[in-house]
Design a protein around this motif. Structure first.
Motif, PDB file in Angstrom:
ATOM      1  N   PRO A 192      47.649  12.151  13.170  1.00  0.00           N
ATOM      2  CA  PRO A 192      46.829  12.925  12.228  1.00  0.00           C
ATOM      3  C   PRO A 192      47.641  14.064  11.623  1.00  0.00           C
ATOM      4  CG  PRO A 192      45.698  12.614  14.333  1.00  0.00           C
ATOM      5  CD  PRO A 192      47.119  12.202  14.544  1.00  0.00           C
ATOM      6  N   PRO A 193      47.250  14.546  10.439  1.00  0.00           N
ATOM      7  CA  PRO A 193      47.963  15.679   9.837  1.00  0.00           C
ATOM      8  C   PRO A 193      47.890  16.909  10.738  1.00  0.00           C
ATOM      9  CG  PRO A 193      46.464  14.646   8.265  1.00  0.00           C
ATOM     10  CD  PRO A 193      46.156  14.058   9.597  1.00  0.00           C
ATOM     11  N   GLY A 194      48.917  17.722  10.658  1.00  0.00           N
ATOM     12  CA  GLY A 194      48.977  18.942  11.462  1.00  0.00           C
ATOM     13  C   GLY A 194      50.326  19.597  11.281  1.00  0.00           C
ATOM     14  N   ASP A 195      50.700  20.414  12.236  1.00  0.00           N
ATOM     15  CA  ASP A 195      51.999  21.075  12.169  1.00  0.00           C
ATOM     16  C   ASP A 195      53.119  20.043  12.163  1.00  0.00           C
ATOM     17  OD1 ASP A 195      50.731  23.514  12.205  1.00  0.00           O
ATOM     18  OD2 ASP A 195      50.939  23.778  14.380  1.00  0.00           O
ATOM     19  N   GLN A 196      54.138  20.292  11.337  1.00  0.00           N
ATOM     20  CA  GLN A 196      55.284  19.397  11.257  1.00  0.00           C
ATOM     21  C   GLN A 196      56.251  19.660  12.408  1.00  0.00           C
ATOM     22  OE1 GLN A 196      55.504  16.905   8.794  1.00  0.00           O
ATOM     23  NE2 GLN A 196      53.402  17.640   8.713  1.00  0.00           N
ATOM     24  N   PRO A 197      56.982  18.617  12.844  1.00  0.00           N
ATOM     25  CA  PRO A 197      58.041  18.854  13.812  1.00  0.00           C
ATOM     26  C   PRO A 197      59.007  19.910  13.287  1.00  0.00           C
ATOM     27  CG  PRO A 197      57.657  16.501  13.540  1.00  0.00           C
ATOM     28  CD  PRO A 197      56.849  17.189  12.488  1.00  0.00           C
ATOM     29  N   ALA A 198      59.561  20.693  14.174  1.00  0.00           N
ATOM     30  CA  ALA A 198      60.445  21.784  13.776  1.00  0.00           C
ATOM     31  C   ALA A 198      61.680  21.257  13.056  1.00  0.00           C
ATOM     32  CB  ALA A 198      60.863  22.590  15.008  1.00  0.00           C
ATOM     33  N   ARG A 199      62.164  22.029  12.121  1.00  0.00           N
ATOM     34  CA  ARG A 199      63.378  21.676  11.382  1.00  0.00           C
ATOM     35  C   ARG A 199      64.573  21.659  12.335  1.00  0.00           C
ATOM     36  NH1 ARG A 199      65.348  25.479   6.465  1.00  0.00           N
ATOM     37  NH2 ARG A 199      65.021  27.020   8.106  1.00  0.00           N
ATOM     38  N   THR A 200      65.402  20.617  12.230  1.00  0.00           N
ATOM     39  CA  THR A 200      66.570  20.488  13.095  1.00  0.00           C
ATOM     40  C   THR A 200      67.876  20.652  12.336  1.00  0.00           C
ATOM     41  OG1 THR A 200      66.823  18.099  12.804  1.00  0.00           O
ATOM     42  CG2 THR A 200      65.279  18.844  14.514  1.00  0.00           C
ATOM     43  N   GLY A 201      67.839  20.555  11.014  1.00  0.00           N
ATOM     44  CA  GLY A 201      69.061  20.547  10.217  1.00  0.00           C
ATOM     45  C   GLY A 201      69.528  19.147   9.883  1.00  0.00           C
ATOM     46  N   ALA A 202      68.956  18.142  10.521  1.00  0.00           N
ATOM     47  CA  ALA A 202      69.224  16.726  10.213  1.00  0.00           C
ATOM     48  C   ALA A 202      67.879  16.027  10.188  1.00  0.00           C
ATOM     49  CB  ALA A 202      70.156  16.113  11.246  1.00  0.00           C
ATOM     50  N   ASP A 203      67.158  16.208   9.088  1.00  0.00           N
ATOM     51  CA  ASP A 203      65.766  15.765   9.002  1.00  0.00           C
ATOM     52  C   ASP A 203      65.550  14.825   7.824  1.00  0.00           C
ATOM     53  OD1 ASP A 203      64.614  17.638  11.120  1.00  0.00           O
ATOM     54  OD2 ASP A 203      65.559  19.063   9.754  1.00  0.00           O
ATOM     55  N   LYS A 204      64.369  14.273   7.788  1.00  0.00           N
ATOM     56  CA  LYS A 204      63.976  13.339   6.738  1.00  0.00           C
ATOM     57  C   LYS A 204      62.547  13.664   6.324  1.00  0.00           C
ATOM     58  CE  LYS A 204      65.346   9.154   7.322  1.00  0.00           C
ATOM     59  NZ  LYS A 204      65.506   7.807   7.929  1.00  0.00           N
ATOM     60  N   THR A 205      62.271  13.560   5.030  1.00  0.00           N
ATOM     61  CA  THR A 205      60.917  13.764   4.498  1.00  0.00           C
ATOM     62  C   THR A 205      60.501  12.516   3.739  1.00  0.00           C
ATOM     63  OG1 THR A 205      61.117  16.170   4.326  1.00  0.00           O
ATOM     64  CG2 THR A 205      59.510  15.109   2.895  1.00  0.00           C
ATOM     65  N   THR A 206      59.339  11.974   4.080  1.00  0.00           N
ATOM     66  CA  THR A 206      58.850  10.745   3.460  1.00  0.00           C
ATOM     67  C   THR A 206      57.697  11.061   2.519  1.00  0.00           C
ATOM     68  OG1 THR A 206      59.535   9.413   5.364  1.00  0.00           O
ATOM     69  CG2 THR A 206      57.877   8.455   3.909  1.00  0.00           C
ATOM     70  N   LEU A 207      57.742  10.438   1.327  1.00  0.00           N
ATOM     71  CA  LEU A 207      56.762  10.697   0.273  1.00  0.00           C
ATOM     72  C   LEU A 207      56.354   9.395  -0.395  1.00  0.00           C
ATOM     73  CD1 LEU A 207      58.876  13.445  -1.531  1.00  0.00           C
ATOM     74  CD2 LEU A 207      56.966  13.923   0.014  1.00  0.00           C
ATOM     75  N   MET A 208      55.179   9.404  -1.015  1.00  0.00           N
ATOM     76  CA  MET A 208      54.776   8.360  -1.952  1.00  0.00           C
ATOM     77  C   MET A 208      54.450   9.062  -3.258  1.00  0.00           C
ATOM     78  SD  MET A 208      54.381   5.130  -2.560  1.00  0.00           S
ATOM     79  CE  MET A 208      54.149   4.214  -1.026  1.00  0.00           C
ATOM     80  N   VAL A 209      55.111   8.664  -4.355  1.00  0.00           N
ATOM     81  CA  VAL A 209      55.017   9.381  -5.624  1.00  0.00           C
ATOM     82  C   VAL A 209      54.681   8.413  -6.749  1.00  0.00           C
ATOM     83  CG1 VAL A 209      56.228  10.899  -7.234  1.00  0.00           C
ATOM     84  CG2 VAL A 209      56.771  11.004  -4.791  1.00  0.00           C
ATOM     85  N   HIS A 210      53.703   8.784  -7.598  1.00  0.00           N
ATOM     86  CA  HIS A 210      53.402   8.023  -8.803  1.00  0.00           C
ATOM     87  C   HIS A 210      54.209   8.601  -9.958  1.00  0.00           C
ATOM     88  CE1 HIS A 210      49.214   6.386  -7.406  1.00  0.00           C
ATOM     89  NE2 HIS A 210      50.142   6.255  -6.494  1.00  0.00           N
ATOM     90  N   LEU A 211      54.681   7.742 -10.835  1.00  0.00           N
ATOM     91  CA  LEU A 211      55.437   8.215 -11.991  1.00  0.00           C
ATOM     92  C   LEU A 211      54.552   9.058 -12.904  1.00  0.00           C
ATOM     93  CD1 LEU A 211      57.629   5.180 -13.075  1.00  0.00           C
ATOM     94  CD2 LEU A 211      58.300   7.201 -11.786  1.00  0.00           C
ATOM     95  N   PRO A 212      55.164  10.025 -13.611  1.00  0.00           N
ATOM     96  CA  PRO A 212      54.367  10.883 -14.489  1.00  0.00           C
ATOM     97  C   PRO A 212      53.778  10.147 -15.686  1.00  0.00           C
ATOM     98  CG  PRO A 212      56.719  11.344 -14.707  1.00  0.00           C
ATOM     99  CD  PRO A 212      56.563  10.456 -13.519  1.00  0.00           C
ATOM    100  N   SER A 213      54.393   9.032 -16.101  1.00  0.00           N
ATOM    101  CA  SER A 213      53.881   8.250 -17.226  1.00  0.00           C
ATOM    102  C   SER A 213      54.492   6.864 -17.153  1.00  0.00           C
ATOM    103  CB  SER A 213      54.240   8.910 -18.567  1.00  0.00           C
ATOM    104  OG  SER A 213      55.640   8.829 -18.798  1.00  0.00           O
ATOM    105  N   ASN A 214      54.101   5.977 -18.060  1.00  0.00           N
ATOM    106  CA  ASN A 214      54.664   4.637 -18.140  1.00  0.00           C
ATOM    107  C   ASN A 214      55.588   4.519 -19.340  1.00  0.00           C
ATOM    108  OD1 ASN A 214      55.029   2.043 -17.133  1.00  0.00           O
ATOM    109  ND2 ASN A 214      53.434   1.166 -18.445  1.00  0.00           N
TER     110      ASN A 214
END
Length: 318
Positions: A192-214
């Protein structure tokens, strides 16, 4: 509440016993420390967290051979928000098994998970040309069927993880049948959403993004939000949005953590120009060392620039 009376956390995963997902789960938490909840597919594992039937889920998200696991990417991209909290890697290999008394020459139909089949194509074409694929829901589901009563199964043999051989007492027809001996699968822990794991300096962020236009340049406009802030992308895959042909979203792994100034600035840029951005978590990465941070994009650089603008607004700088 004492540790002895505290309920064990519940982890949903793709079963039955012996799957690569269970191997990944064992890297996260032992069966003595948590309750393992095997599921029939990855969607059920994720939905178990959404419904409260499980506290966490462990699911495969990327194969070094086949790329992203689309069922996981799409399920996380829709429905109520969940976040990735950790990732682990599991080496992948396969053994061709059958019931005792079965000869390799008698095999005409093989049950296998689609990803297992894809990772053994060349071996199968060379050794069993014309064999028919019978899709399985997991890598050990056909092993469990072979170990059960002989009730006229629709396949003669199965591709399974090596640990499943002894667990289910199966006859080995051929070992090391995977085309790539260095294949690995990346698994993630989802909660479930909540506090993120602490930053380690070697991290990854995952996203899903829709394009601004076609329109022409829309993908470039989206990618520029990362490039101008010095954020490297370790994975980007297009996925159909589903409401019309030609409309796609992008599943992205970016190097860095939400607490990194460059990543936060990139997310703000995406939020300004893209109609939909789903944040799916920042967590320690295990697949490769972090890339070099480009000069001018360290946290100190962003903070110094922000202070300079603030001083300009107050007349303290020129």
């Amino acid at each position: 509440m004492s540790s002895q009376s505290r309920p064990r956390p519940r982890y949903a995963y793709l079963g039955p016993t012996g799957t690569f997902t269970e191997a990944a789960l064992r890297q996260v938490v032992s069966p003595e420390e948590a309750q393992y909840l095997p599921q029939v597919d990855v969607v059920s594992a994720i939905e178990a967290v959404r419904t409260g039937a499980a506290d966490r889920a462990v699911v495969a998200i990327e194969s070094s051979v086949e790329g992203g696991v689309t069922a996981v990417l799409d399920t996380l991209a829709s429905g109520s928000a969940l976040t990735i909290q950790r990732e682990v890697l599991v080496p992948v290999s396969f053994t061709l098994v059958a019931r005792a008394g079965t000869d390799l020459g008698a095999v005409g139909r093989i049950s296998a998970h689609p990803h297992a089949w894809a990772q053994c194509r060349r071996w199968l074409a060379a050794n069993l040309p014309g064999v028919v694929h019978v899709p399985a829901t997991s890598n050990t589901a056909p092993a469990a069927l072979l170990a059960g009563p002989d009730e006229g199964l629709p396949f003669d043999a199965a591709l399974v993880p090596p640990p499943a051989v002894d667990h289910y007492g199966l006859h080995v027809l051929a070992g090391h049948v995977a085309d790539n001996e260095r294949a690995v699968t990346r698994f993630v822990v989802v909660g479930p959403p909540g506090d993120q794991p602490a930053r380690t300096g070697a991290d990854k962020t995952t996203l899903m993004v829709h394009l601004p236009s076609n329109q022409a340049g829309a993908l470039l406009e989206m990618l520029e939000q990362f490039a101008t802030r010095g954020v490297n992308l370790s994975r980007i895959e297009s996925r159909p949005i589903g409401d019309a042909l030609g409309r796609y979203s992008f599943s992205i792994d970016a190097e860095g953590h939400l607490e990194d100034e460059r990543v936060a600035e990139a997310l703000m840029g995406l939020h300004r120009v893209c109609p939909h951005v789903r944040f799916m978590g920042s967590y320690p990465r295990v697949d490769a060392p972090a890339g070099q941070v480009r000069p001018g994009t360290h946290d100190a650089d962003f903070l110094a620039a922000r202070r300079w603008v603030q001083d300009l607004r107050t007349g303290a700088a020129h």
